[in-house]
Write an enzyme that holds these catalytic residues in place. Structure first.
Site, PDB file in Angstrom:
ATOM      1  N   CYS A  76      12.375 115.965 -61.213  1.00 40.51           N
ATOM      2  CA  CYS A  76      12.076 114.537 -61.330  1.00 40.51           C
ATOM      3  C   CYS A  76      13.180 113.842 -62.120  1.00 40.51           C
ATOM      4  O   CYS A  76      13.706 114.375 -63.090  1.00 40.51           O
ATOM      5  CB  CYS A  76      10.699 114.287 -61.950  1.00 40.51           C
ATOM      6  N   GLU A  77      13.544 112.660 -61.650  1.00 38.22           N
ATOM      7  CA  GLU A  77      14.680 111.975 -62.273  1.00 38.22           C
ATOM      8  C   GLU A  77      14.302 111.302 -63.592  1.00 38.22           C
ATOM      9  O   GLU A  77      15.172 110.886 -64.335  1.00 38.22           O
ATOM     10  CB  GLU A  77      15.304 110.972 -61.305  1.00 38.22           C
ATOM     11  N   HIS A  78      13.026 111.205 -63.897  1.00 38.73           N
ATOM     12  CA  HIS A  78      12.630 110.563 -65.150  1.00 38.73           C
ATOM     13  C   HIS A  78      12.683 111.519 -66.332  1.00 38.73           C
ATOM     14  O   HIS A  78      12.924 111.102 -67.462  1.00 38.73           O
ATOM     15  CB  HIS A  78      11.214 109.981 -65.032  1.00 38.73           C
ATOM     16  N   HIS A  79      12.410 112.793 -66.088  1.00 36.91           N
ATOM     17  CA  HIS A  79      12.357 113.758 -67.193  1.00 36.91           C
ATOM     18  C   HIS A  79      13.269 114.965 -66.988  1.00 36.91           C
ATOM     19  O   HIS A  79      13.361 115.818 -67.854  1.00 36.91           O
ATOM     20  CB  HIS A  79      10.920 114.268 -67.371  1.00 36.91           C
ATOM     21  N   GLN A 117       9.213 111.619 -55.996  1.00 36.29           N
ATOM     22  CA  GLN A 117       8.514 112.223 -54.856  1.00 36.29           C
ATOM     23  C   GLN A 117       8.372 111.240 -53.687  1.00 36.29           C
ATOM     24  O   GLN A 117       8.452 111.621 -52.514  1.00 36.29           O
ATOM     25  CB  GLN A 117       7.149 112.752 -55.295  1.00 36.29           C
ATOM     26  N   HIS A 145       3.842 118.205 -60.932  1.00 38.94           N
ATOM     27  CA  HIS A 145       4.980 117.736 -61.733  1.00 38.94           C
ATOM     28  C   HIS A 145       4.873 118.310 -63.141  1.00 38.94           C
ATOM     29  O   HIS A 145       3.888 118.062 -63.842  1.00 38.94           O
ATOM     30  CB  HIS A 145       4.970 116.201 -61.807  1.00 38.94           C
ATOM     31  N   CYS A 147       6.311 117.358 -65.684  1.00 33.36           N
ATOM     32  CA  CYS A 147       6.253 116.292 -66.697  1.00 33.36           C
ATOM     33  C   CYS A 147       4.823 115.796 -66.890  1.00 33.36           C
ATOM     34  O   CYS A 147       4.527 115.108 -67.867  1.00 33.36           O
ATOM     35  CB  CYS A 147       7.205 115.150 -66.344  1.00 33.36           C
TER      36      CYS A 147
HETATM   37 ZN    ZN Z   1       8.782 113.166 -64.513  1.00 32.43          ZN
END
Ligand code: ZN
Length: 184
Positions: A76-79, A117, A145, A147
């Site tokens: 995931c690009e956020h975490h 996703q 996920h 995260c």
């Molecule tokens: Zn994430």
């Protein structure tokens, strides 16, 4: 192109940032290991799905093709934590089909990069539309996920489901119903 030297430097900084001793024995090889791992995990950036979908076979019957339970691992690009699960792909050919292993290869191309996703399923659907010119495509992903499960709200086992439709799947709900029966 993955710059492994930059990654090695960054991992040393990360280790220092969390208060580690970068020179202790267990960590000596870690920056290099992570750099080589990232080259693999993010290698999809340098790949073109068109390469895998270029070889097609003519068909007489344009019945729905479903490839289900394609396992994938993405990040995931956020975490920058993994999300992983299964992709199911359905399409209605327009006189041509791709080799079945090529659908899994296409999933890999888009999994091996920083992702959302929602974008992941859309990119797979668009690659199939552009290269196979089918009457329609449906791509569904079910994923856990990390995260969500190892940090934050900590809900292990919860699944995020995304669904992207293109072409005739947008107009004909019966096709989507057929898809769900076939994967069920
Ligand atoms: Zn994430």
């Amino acid at each position: 192109m993955v710059d492994q030297e930059k990654i090695r430097q960054a991992v040393r900084l990360l280790l220092e940032g969390i208060g580690e001793d970068v020179n202790r024995e267990g960590l000596l090889e870690t920056p290099d290991r992570v750099a080589r791992m990232y080259a693999e995990l993010y290698g999809g950036m340098e790949e073109d799905a068109a390469l895998h979908l270029g070889k097609r076979f003519p068909v007489q019957d344009n019945g729905m093709v479903v490839e289900k339970d394609i396992t994938f691992y993405s990040t995931c690009e956020h975490h920058m934590l993994p999300f992983y699960g299964k992709v199911h792909i359905a399409y209605i050919p327009n006189g041509e089909v791709a080799g079945l292993s090529k659908l899994a290869r296409t999933v890999e191309v888009y999994a091996r990069r920083l992702q959302l996703q929602e974008r992941f399923t859309a990119q797979i659907a668009d690659a199939l539309m552009e290269n196979l010119h089918p009457q329609g495509v449906l791509v569904m992903a079910e994923a856990e996920h990390m995260c969500m499960t190892m940090r934050g709200i900590k809900k292990p086992g919860s699944q995020t489901v995304t669904l992207t439709k293109r072409g005739v799947f947008l107009e004909d709900q019966a096709l989507t119903d057929t898809f769900f029966r076939m994967i069920g």
